[in-house]
Scaffold this motif. Structure first.
Motif, PDB file in Angstrom:
ATOM      1  N   PHE A 162      47.872  56.160 -10.629  1.00  0.00           N
ATOM      2  CA  PHE A 162      48.378  54.871 -10.794  1.00  0.00           C
ATOM      3  C   PHE A 162      49.196  54.915 -12.325  1.00  0.00           C
ATOM      4  N   HIS A 163      50.468  54.227 -12.256  1.00  0.00           N
ATOM      5  CA  HIS A 163      51.352  54.425 -13.532  1.00  0.00           C
ATOM      6  C   HIS A 163      51.896  53.214 -13.816  1.00  0.00           C
ATOM      7  N   GLY A 164      52.254  52.947 -14.966  1.00  0.00           N
ATOM      8  CA  GLY A 164      53.002  51.797 -15.383  1.00  0.00           C
ATOM      9  C   GLY A 164      54.445  51.940 -15.466  1.00  0.00           C
ATOM     10  N   ARG A 165      55.403  51.264 -14.864  1.00  0.00           N
ATOM     11  CA  ARG A 165      56.752  51.182 -15.124  1.00  0.00           C
ATOM     12  C   ARG A 165      57.487  51.283 -16.605  1.00  0.00           C
ATOM     13  N   ASP A 166      56.531  50.852 -17.540  1.00  0.00           N
ATOM     14  CA  ASP A 166      57.024  50.851 -18.663  1.00  0.00           C
ATOM     15  C   ASP A 166      56.582  51.640 -19.631  1.00  0.00           C
ATOM     16  N   ASP A 167      55.788  52.742 -19.098  1.00  0.00           N
ATOM     17  CA  ASP A 167      55.084  53.673 -20.086  1.00  0.00           C
ATOM     18  C   ASP A 167      55.935  54.482 -20.931  1.00  0.00           C
ATOM     19  N   ALA A 168      55.837  54.428 -21.927  1.00  0.00           N
ATOM     20  CA  ALA A 168      56.770  55.117 -22.952  1.00  0.00           C
ATOM     21  C   ALA A 168      55.993  56.491 -23.526  1.00  0.00           C
ATOM     22  N   ASP A 169      54.845  56.587 -23.250  1.00  0.00           N
ATOM     23  CA  ASP A 169      54.070  57.704 -23.744  1.00  0.00           C
ATOM     24  C   ASP A 169      53.889  59.022 -22.724  1.00  0.00           C
ATOM     25  N   VAL A 170      53.494  58.716 -21.354  1.00  0.00           N
ATOM     26  CA  VAL A 170      53.814  59.425 -20.328  1.00  0.00           C
ATOM     27  C   VAL A 170      54.801  59.027 -19.479  1.00  0.00           C
ATOM     28  N   PRO A 171      55.952  59.647 -19.347  1.00  0.00           N
ATOM     29  CA  PRO A 171      57.158  59.131 -18.527  1.00  0.00           C
ATOM     30  C   PRO A 171      56.709  58.975 -16.955  1.00  0.00           C
ATOM     31  N   LEU A 172      57.247  57.983 -16.467  1.00  0.00           N
ATOM     32  CA  LEU A 172      57.291  58.048 -15.142  1.00  0.00           C
ATOM     33  C   LEU A 172      57.438  59.091 -14.097  1.00  0.00           C
ATOM     34  N   ARG A 173      58.313  59.942 -14.605  1.00  0.00           N
ATOM     35  CA  ARG A 173      58.612  61.140 -13.847  1.00  0.00           C
ATOM     36  C   ARG A 173      57.476  62.039 -13.819  1.00  0.00           C
ATOM     37  N   ILE A 174      56.289  61.851 -14.434  1.00  0.00           N
ATOM     38  CA  ILE A 174      55.261  62.725 -14.551  1.00  0.00           C
ATOM     39  C   ILE A 174      54.677  62.331 -13.133  1.00  0.00           C
ATOM     40  N   ALA A 175      54.374  61.284 -13.046  1.00  0.00           N
ATOM     41  CA  ALA A 175      53.544  60.642 -12.081  1.00  0.00           C
ATOM     42  C   ALA A 175      54.196  60.776 -10.643  1.00  0.00           C
ATOM     43  N   ARG A 176      55.655  60.814 -10.681  1.00  0.00           N
ATOM     44  CA  ARG A 176      56.438  60.773  -9.482  1.00  0.00           C
ATOM     45  C   ARG A 176      56.306  62.358  -8.915  1.00  0.00           C
ATOM     46  N   SER A 177      56.443  63.374 -10.093  1.00  0.00           N
ATOM     47  CA  SER A 177      56.399  64.652  -9.790  1.00  0.00           C
ATOM     48  C   SER A 177      54.999  65.024  -9.273  1.00  0.00           C
ATOM     49  N   ALA A 178      54.133  64.276  -9.794  1.00  0.00           N
ATOM     50  CA  ALA A 178      52.590  64.549  -9.518  1.00  0.00           C
ATOM     51  C   ALA A 178      52.152  64.176  -7.871  1.00  0.00           C
ATOM     52  N   ALA A 179      52.725  62.865  -7.611  1.00  0.00           N
ATOM     53  CA  ALA A 179      52.712  62.267  -6.143  1.00  0.00           C
ATOM     54  C   ALA A 179      53.425  63.167  -5.283  1.00  0.00           C
ATOM     55  N   GLN A 180      54.589  63.763  -5.494  1.00  0.00           N
ATOM     56  CA  GLN A 180      55.387  64.659  -4.740  1.00  0.00           C
ATOM     57  C   GLN A 180      54.502  66.003  -4.259  1.00  0.00           C
ATOM     58  N   LYS A 181      54.037  66.408  -5.349  1.00  0.00           N
ATOM     59  CA  LYS A 181      53.479  67.778  -5.388  1.00  0.00           C
ATOM     60  C   LYS A 181      52.175  67.434  -4.516  1.00  0.00           C
ATOM     61  N   ALA A 182      51.440  66.546  -4.772  1.00  0.00           N
ATOM     62  CA  ALA A 182      50.188  66.136  -4.043  1.00  0.00           C
ATOM     63  C   ALA A 182      50.614  66.103  -2.324  1.00  0.00           C
ATOM     64  N   ALA A 183      51.640  65.395  -1.949  1.00  0.00           N
ATOM     65  CA  ALA A 183      52.097  65.382  -0.728  1.00  0.00           C
ATOM     66  C   ALA A 183      52.489  66.829   0.050  1.00  0.00           C
ATOM     67  N   ALA A 184      53.193  67.588  -0.764  1.00  0.00           N
ATOM     68  CA  ALA A 184      53.477  68.718  -0.551  1.00  0.00           C
ATOM     69  C   ALA A 184      52.174  69.716  -0.153  1.00  0.00           C
ATOM     70  N   LEU A 185      51.302  69.698  -1.166  1.00  0.00           N
ATOM     71  CA  LEU A 185      50.091  70.527  -0.930  1.00  0.00           C
ATOM     72  C   LEU A 185      48.911  70.068  -0.117  1.00  0.00           C
ATOM     73  N   GLY A 186      49.268  69.017   0.469  1.00  0.00           N
ATOM     74  CA  GLY A 186      48.038  68.353   1.364  1.00  0.00           C
ATOM     75  C   GLY A 186      47.076  67.765   0.564  1.00  0.00           C
ATOM     76  N   GLN A 187      47.256  67.258  -0.537  1.00  0.00           N
ATOM     77  CA  GLN A 187      45.975  66.570  -1.389  1.00  0.00           C
ATOM     78  C   GLN A 187      45.995  65.300  -1.081  1.00  0.00           C
ATOM     79  N   GLU A 188      44.796  64.882  -0.699  1.00  0.00           N
ATOM     80  CA  GLU A 188      44.601  63.628  -0.312  1.00  0.00           C
ATOM     81  C   GLU A 188      44.724  62.726  -1.801  1.00  0.00           C
ATOM     82  N   HIS A 189      45.694  61.548  -1.515  1.00  0.00           N
ATOM     83  CA  HIS A 189      46.099  60.910  -2.674  1.00  0.00           C
ATOM     84  C   HIS A 189      46.819  59.623  -2.309  1.00  0.00           C
TER      85      HIS A 189
END
Length: 221
Positions: A162-189
């Motif tokens: 879960f991530h907030g669109r207006d997050d200034a402390d942990v940029p949204l790109r961190i969450a997007r990157s994690a979700a992409q890597k989860a999909a690529a690695l076969g991590q249930e998410h």
């Protein structure tokens, strides 16, 4: 409940008057691994869960420069104090989500991790020098790959990102990157974005927190 000799090695238990859920939930607070941020951040969430009939635990752990291995050791000891049988969900906010994922990768008792604006990709966070180089301070020479959630996937536990669109402390790109890597690695998410900033997640009155509670089903109900 203290699980170590240090003042910050304790686990708070919030026991429901009437248990309506299977298993238990453990809250892991964030704060970019700095000592000034404490388990008080997780108290409102643990209280809310207990009021809903869910056995809830709130973790305090050693933090500060070079604390990567200490945090994991503390979290593993604390997890061993959870007495309930059944599924265990870890809810981690910000840096707490990093620790939650690393713990889940090392202990198969964990069934699910709910990441609230989590620092799930340490390499990206390091590159962005988030919070004045907090990743380098926490690692202090320890292996980044040993403590970065995306480097430990796939693991048995499911990850809810879960991530907030207006997050200034942990940029949204961190969450997007994690979700992409989860999909690529076969991590249930799963991956979902919400309105709100970095702190909306730890307000038990928010719709973001309500989404976290919903994510406990059907595992705990």
């Amino acid at each position: 409940m203290h699980y170590g000799a240090r003042q910050d090695q304790y686990l708070q238990f919030y026991e429901p008057q009437h248990i309506t859920a299977a298993g238990a939930v453990m809250i892991i607070h964030g704060g970019y691994w700095r000592e000034k941020y404490t388990a008080e951040l997780g108290v409102p969430l643990a209280e809310d869960l207990a009021a809903r009939g869910i056995p809830a635990y709130n973790l305090e752990y050693r933090r500060g420069p070079g604390s990567a291995a200490q945090m994991l050791a503390d979290a593993r000891l604390a997890l061993g104090l959870i007495k309930e049988e059944g599924p265990i969900t870890l809810i981690g906010h910000s840096a707490g989500a990093q620790l939650a994922c690393v713990l889940a990768a090392h202990d198969e008792r964990v069934s699910q991790v709910i990441s609230q604006a989590g620092v799930l990709d340490l390499e990206s966070a390091q590159h962005l020098k988030l919070s004045d180089g907090a990743v380098d301070q926490m690692l202090a020479g320890a292996s980044l790959s040993a403590y970065s959630p995306v480097e430990l996937w796939p693991m048995r536990a499911r990850v809810v990102i879960f991530h907030g669109r207006d997050d200034a402390d942990v940029p949204l790109r961190i969450a997007r990157s994690a979700a992409q890597k989860a999909a690529a690695l076969g991590q249930e998410h799963s991956f979902a974005l919400f309105a709100g900033d970095h702190y909306t997640w730890i307000d038990p009155r928010s719709s973001q927190w309500a989404a976290c509670v919903r994510a406990l089903s059907p595992l705990h109900y």
